[in-house]
Design a protein around this motif. Sequence first.
Motif, PDB file in Angstrom:
ATOM      1  N   ARG A  54       0.815  -1.224   0.000  1.00  0.00           N
ATOM      2  CA  ARG A  54       0.000   0.000   0.000  1.00  0.00           C
ATOM      3  C   ARG A  54       0.850   1.276   0.000  1.00  0.00           C
ATOM      4  O   ARG A  54       0.322   2.378  -0.064  1.00  0.00           O
ATOM      5  N   VAL A  55       2.160   1.114   0.123  1.00  0.00           N
ATOM      6  CA  VAL A  55       3.025   2.298   0.219  1.00  0.00           C
ATOM      7  C   VAL A  55       3.284   2.862  -1.177  1.00  0.00           C
ATOM      8  O   VAL A  55       3.599   2.120  -2.108  1.00  0.00           O
ATOM      9  N   ARG A  56       3.132   4.193  -1.298  1.00  0.00           N
ATOM     10  CA  ARG A  56       3.468   4.859  -2.568  1.00  0.00           C
ATOM     11  C   ARG A  56       4.763   5.641  -2.376  1.00  0.00           C
ATOM     12  O   ARG A  56       4.996   6.201  -1.309  1.00  0.00           O
ATOM     13  N   GLN A  57       5.585   5.667  -3.394  1.00  0.00           N
ATOM     14  CA  GLN A  57       6.890   6.321  -3.225  1.00  0.00           C
ATOM     15  C   GLN A  57       6.838   7.810  -3.577  1.00  0.00           C
ATOM     16  O   GLN A  57       6.880   8.160  -4.746  1.00  0.00           O
ATOM     17  N   GLY A  58       6.733   8.634  -2.559  1.00  0.00           N
ATOM     18  CA  GLY A  58       6.732  10.087  -2.767  1.00  0.00           C
ATOM     19  C   GLY A  58       8.129  10.672  -2.742  1.00  0.00           C
ATOM     20  O   GLY A  58       8.330  11.859  -3.010  1.00  0.00           O
ATOM     21  N   GLN A  61       3.788  12.347  -8.474  1.00  0.00           N
ATOM     22  CA  GLN A  61       3.877  11.504  -7.270  1.00  0.00           C
ATOM     23  C   GLN A  61       5.162  11.790  -6.481  1.00  0.00           C
ATOM     24  O   GLN A  61       5.209  11.646  -5.266  1.00  0.00           O
ATOM     25  N   ARG A  66       7.555  13.985  -4.671  1.00  0.00           N
ATOM     26  CA  ARG A  66       7.425  15.316  -4.038  1.00  0.00           C
ATOM     27  C   ARG A  66       8.680  15.763  -3.307  1.00  0.00           C
ATOM     28  O   ARG A  66       8.836  16.925  -2.951  1.00  0.00           O
ATOM     29  N   MET A  95       2.131   6.778   4.400  1.00  0.00           N
ATOM     30  CA  MET A  95       2.041   5.724   3.383  1.00  0.00           C
ATOM     31  C   MET A  95       2.322   6.275   1.973  1.00  0.00           C
ATOM     32  O   MET A  95       2.589   5.503   1.053  1.00  0.00           O
ATOM     33  N   GLU A  96       2.258   7.607   1.811  1.00  0.00           N
ATOM     34  CA  GLU A  96       2.587   8.169   0.491  1.00  0.00           C
ATOM     35  C   GLU A  96       4.048   8.636   0.417  1.00  0.00           C
ATOM     36  O   GLU A  96       4.446   9.276  -0.539  1.00  0.00           O
ATOM     37  N   TRP A  97       4.819   8.288   1.454  1.00  0.00           N
ATOM     38  CA  TRP A  97       6.207   8.767   1.495  1.00  0.00           C
ATOM     39  C   TRP A  97       7.225   7.625   1.475  1.00  0.00           C
ATOM     40  O   TRP A  97       8.293   7.712   2.068  1.00  0.00           O
TER      41      TRP A  97
END
Length: 491
Positions: A24-28, A123, A125, A56-58
């Motif tokens: 579920r982790v997104r690579q920000g 995505q 950041r 989870m977005e980092w």
Amino acid sequence: MKLNSETLARLPARVLRPVYDRRRVRQGIVHIGVGGFHRAHQAIYTEQLLQQGQAMEWGICGAGLRPEDRAMREALVSQDYLYTLYELGDSADTRIQVVGAIGDFLLADEDRPGLIARLASPQTRIVSLTITEGGYCTDDDTGEFLADLPAIRHDLAHPEAPTTVFGFLAEALARRRAAGVAPFTVMSCDNLPHNGRVARNALLGFARRRDPALGDWIAEHVCFPNSMVDRITPTTSDAHRRRLQAETGIEDAWPVVAEPFSQWVLEDRFCDGRPAWETVGVQFTDDVTPYEDMKIGLLNGGHQALAYLGALLGHRYAHETMQDRQLRDYVRAYMDRDVTPGLKPVPGIDLTAYKDTLIQRFANVAIGDQISRIGYDGSSRLPKFVVPTLMRQIDTGAPLARTALIFAAWVQYQRAVDEQGRPFTVGDPRAEQVAQATRPGPDQVERVLALEPVFGRKIPACPAFVDAFRRQLERLQTLGVRRTLALTLAE
Ligand code: NAD
């Protein structure tokens, strides 16, 4: 047991491991330069957030621009990007933690367009960097961007096929600008004073040559927070791998070893958001300068104070110098009486406790920090780590004996043999120039002080320093280290 997602559940109970759903982790964050330090520092703070179900977005996408990064990528891919943090400390509570924060890894050589697209994607950041001090293509003395380096010239001539960090960042930012996407923050975590400013200067130096309008846009919109980073992270050896396996059964192609201590002070300037790192021990500040001065003066300066004298006394590891009562007293006196008076108050830090911790960190046996590593490149390290203290002492008329002794010991250290006649390794990128200047002879003091990269112009023109330096060098050469230390401590 080969480390991977499948074997995670079978690790011994004492090994910490991801409790969150990695899918579920997104690579920000894209991190360029996935060496030991990133994996022991920024990735661990991020992992702690993920473990709390935050950020989870980092997650982190690693990026490697150099051929040597292929081996790291292969190691990580072979174990689903998992790796082990193996803390080396002298107490029983050291951590062994399998880390899941890195979820992808792109190599410039293998997929240049893919890496550019990832950097240009909304995505992404934050783009963080540990590309070593030399990676910034900046002249140490003038602070100017070295636009004439062949790799930079290549990237300016072929902006769509970059090879350097600045080529990639500029191309990605140009695409974001054209597409109306907000820029990412460029977060340097290299060990450089004002690392954000250095990164900004280099990127603007590149971008303005490529396209002045792009340079202006970056200057206006991109944030480059400065940071002070601290965690001793030695190079992983086969012995470390074997020890980890013997202790836990984990077969990890590339674990990272580090001391238990970790510190990160970061300016809160991010143009497209950031993880809540403050909840896992990162200290945010408006101005990192007092923290940098503290760390450079006390930790890096303290290392210089112990390394050269320690080697001459026959020590080979930092911890041995701290077991040597006389040398430890000298290092502490240098910290207390020479460095500390020049430090501004450091918000949130008790300097006495900080110095106590430093002495403990230097005394860490398990980490086995080598004096040859600490003493490497003295001709660059002394001006960065000790000269600022000396300049302030000259300006305020402070006694100079202890500080002068560091320089005198560095000169003696160049002989690469200790007082028992045993050789040791000395390394310096300016080896030839340093050897010329420091070789024994009647005009040795004058030759040494004429080394402008080390002493500049003001220090050799200060009679009080020249006298102190000459006296300490003579003492070392005629009385030896022990007597010199005794006399210096008594002054
Ligand atoms: P490392 O050798 O394990 O990794 C270095 C990484 O930098 C590699 O991925 C390499 O490809 C990359 N790199 C080097 N030159 C580059 C360039 N010109 N362009 C792009 N990438 C480049 O080293 P490490 O221990 O991870 O240390 C890296 C940096 O971290 C240090 O130079 C220092 O600034 C900082 N740091 C290290 C420590 C430590 O104890 N190791 C402590 C504090 C800060």
